[in-house]
Design a protein around this motif. Structure first.
Motif, PDB file in Angstrom:
ATOM      1  N   CYS A 200       0.836  -1.176   0.112  1.00 24.95           N
ATOM      2  CA  CYS A 200      -0.116  -0.106  -0.032  1.00 24.95           C
ATOM      3  C   CYS A 200       0.930   1.104   0.065  1.00 24.95           C
ATOM      4  N   SER A 201       0.373   2.244  -0.318  1.00 21.86           N
ATOM      5  CA  SER A 201       1.141   3.682  -0.398  1.00 21.86           C
ATOM      6  C   SER A 201       0.334   4.955  -0.232  1.00 21.86           C
ATOM      7  N   HIS A 202       1.145   5.922   0.193  1.00 19.47           N
ATOM      8  CA  HIS A 202       0.519   7.202   0.384  1.00 19.47           C
ATOM      9  C   HIS A 202       1.836   8.126   0.196  1.00 19.47           C
ATOM     10  N   GLY A 203       1.389   9.015  -0.808  1.00 21.22           N
ATOM     11  CA  GLY A 203       2.499  10.002  -1.259  1.00 21.22           C
ATOM     12  C   GLY A 203       3.733   9.267  -1.769  1.00 21.22           C
ATOM     13  N   ASN A 204       4.855   9.389  -1.443  1.00 21.53           N
ATOM     14  CA  ASN A 204       5.839   8.564  -1.915  1.00 21.53           C
ATOM     15  C   ASN A 204       6.563   7.618  -1.031  1.00 21.53           C
ATOM     16  N   GLN A 205       5.723   7.328   0.241  1.00 17.32           N
ATOM     17  CA  GLN A 205       5.896   6.207   1.096  1.00 17.32           C
ATOM     18  C   GLN A 205       5.130   4.954   0.779  1.00 17.32           C
ATOM     19  N   PHE A 206       5.905   3.640   0.860  1.00 22.64           N
ATOM     20  CA  PHE A 206       4.962   2.705   0.559  1.00 22.64           C
ATOM     21  C   PHE A 206       5.244   1.776   2.011  1.00 22.64           C
ATOM     22  N   VAL A 207       4.323   0.566   2.107  1.00 23.12           N
ATOM     23  CA  VAL A 207       4.335  -0.374   3.262  1.00 23.12           C
ATOM     24  C   VAL A 207       4.262  -1.792   2.584  1.00 23.12           C
ATOM     25  N   PHE A 208       4.898  -2.857   2.799  1.00 17.04           N
ATOM     26  CA  PHE A 208       4.704  -4.143   2.528  1.00 17.04           C
ATOM     27  C   PHE A 208       4.680  -4.908   3.528  1.00 17.04           C
ATOM     28  N   ALA A 209       3.645  -5.944   3.721  1.00 22.83           N
ATOM     29  CA  ALA A 209       3.338  -6.758   4.659  1.00 22.83           C
ATOM     30  C   ALA A 209       3.233  -8.024   3.905  1.00 22.83           C
ATOM     31  N   ALA A 210       4.215  -9.055   4.629  1.00 24.38           N
ATOM     32  CA  ALA A 210       4.362 -10.515   4.073  1.00 24.38           C
ATOM     33  C   ALA A 210       3.297 -11.399   4.647  1.00 24.38           C
TER      34      ALA A 210
END
Length: 339
Positions: A200-210
């Motif tokens: 998922c992302s917001h702005g120019n930051q993203f998060v990954f969840a395995a």
């Protein structure tokens, strides 16, 4: 301790590479139990691949033989469908929603190796989808999925095969700018399917969840396309072996995340934390909320086992469940989280 000794014995017996231990992020024991509100209309759908909130509508992707079924956010009533799945012109084979705003939607097709841009308009209480552009992906030995568009024009994606890195950055022409996030177990692995997860992302930051283990990480992508690691957490110790550069998970591993989403202030993640039993019991009823710095803000126990979620800007969470029936539950977190 006994589990660690057992795994090390198997590794030595098989001649496999030694596995690494990781510092574990301990969840808060202050668990808040919350109940949700349910839609009244029955949802005659199979579990969607994605649940997205756009223009006061919920999009259930890859269900009922269409790209997305659309329902109204206000009451869950049917609002139409978008995109056929098939072999015909402008149809999809394996579509993934990768981003957009209320009036724009980008769909990535893993099989067709293309990205299509659509314009959305709400006319006379009906949604009109207009195709704007289609871009073909340049040829590459790297296979990836779950791409997300960022505000700076780049896209990030999770790598499935072709390199030992976890992620890559694409420019606006879908050319690979960089690879990063070497998987934490071995730089000799090129089959990255065991590391499958959600972006998922917001702005120019993203998060990954395995999904197969309790790993969650966040990066920011700079203007030049280079990544900056912001934080990462291991919620459980991954147990595995590597033999001839093939990774095998141990049966005692705890399942990780089934979905993760962001709004402008928080990260919302459905976390399992139980062993893989191939049953409905491993579908999460644990909703974790992090801030953008990776601090755990809330640890919720929800009243349904949910595998997909969507979030609004005012901290309302919509989650898809399948037991004992199929539906979407709404959790209003406005009183729990600061806006």
């Amino acid at each position: 301790m006994k589990k660690n000794i057992y795994i090390l014995f198997i590794i030595l017996l098989c001649g496999c590479e030694e596995y690494r231990s990781f510092p574990i992020f301990v969840l808060s024991s202050n668990i808040e139990r919350i109940c949700g509100d349910f839609y009244y209309d029955d949802l005659m759908v199979s579990p969607p691949s994605q649940l997205e909130l756009k223009d006061s509508c919920l999009f259930l992707f890859r269900t009922l033989g269409v790209t997305a079924k659309v329902i109204k956010e206000i009451d869950g009533s049917d609002f139409g469908m978008f995109g056929n799945i098939g072999q015909g012109p402008d149809e999809f084979i394996s579509p993934f929603y990768i981003g957009g705003n209320d009036s724009t939607m980008y769909i990535y097709d893993l099989t067709l190796r293309c990205v299509r841009e659509y314009n959305l308009r709400n006319i006379s209480d009906s949604l009109l989808f207009t195709k704007v552009e289609e871009k073909k992906l340049p040829s590459s030995d790297i296979v990836y999925h779950s791409a997300k568009r960022l505000d700076n024009g780049y896209s990030v994606a999770q790598i499935l095969n072709g390199t030992s890195n976890l992620f890559l950055v694409l420019d606006e022409d879908l050319k690979i700018v960089s690879q990063f996030g070497e998987n934490p177990f071995s730089n000799k692995i090129s089959d990255m399917y065991p590391f499958w997860g959600y972006l998922c992302s917001h702005g120019n930051q993203f998060v990954f969840a395995a999904m197969r283990y309790g790993y969650i990480v966040s990066y920011k992508i700079r203007k030049d396309g280079s990544p900056v690691l912001l934080w990462e957490h291991y919620l459980s110790q991954p147990y595995y072996s590597i033999h001839k550069n093939i990774l095998r998970w141990n049966a005692d591993n705890l399942m990780g995340f089934y979905n993760v989403k962001m709004n402008s202030k928080y990260i919302f993640a459905l976390y399992s934390g139980v062993e893989d039993t191939n049953s409905l019991e491993q579908i999460p009823n644990n909703l974790l909320v992090f801030d953008f710095d990776g601090n755990l803000v809330k640890n919720f126990k929800i009243d349904k086992n949910c595998g997909r979620l969507a979030v609004s800007e005012d901290n309302i969470v919509y989650a898809f469940y399948t037991d004992p029936d199929v539906g979407i539950v709404k959790y209003n977190l406005q009183d729990y989280l600061k806006n």
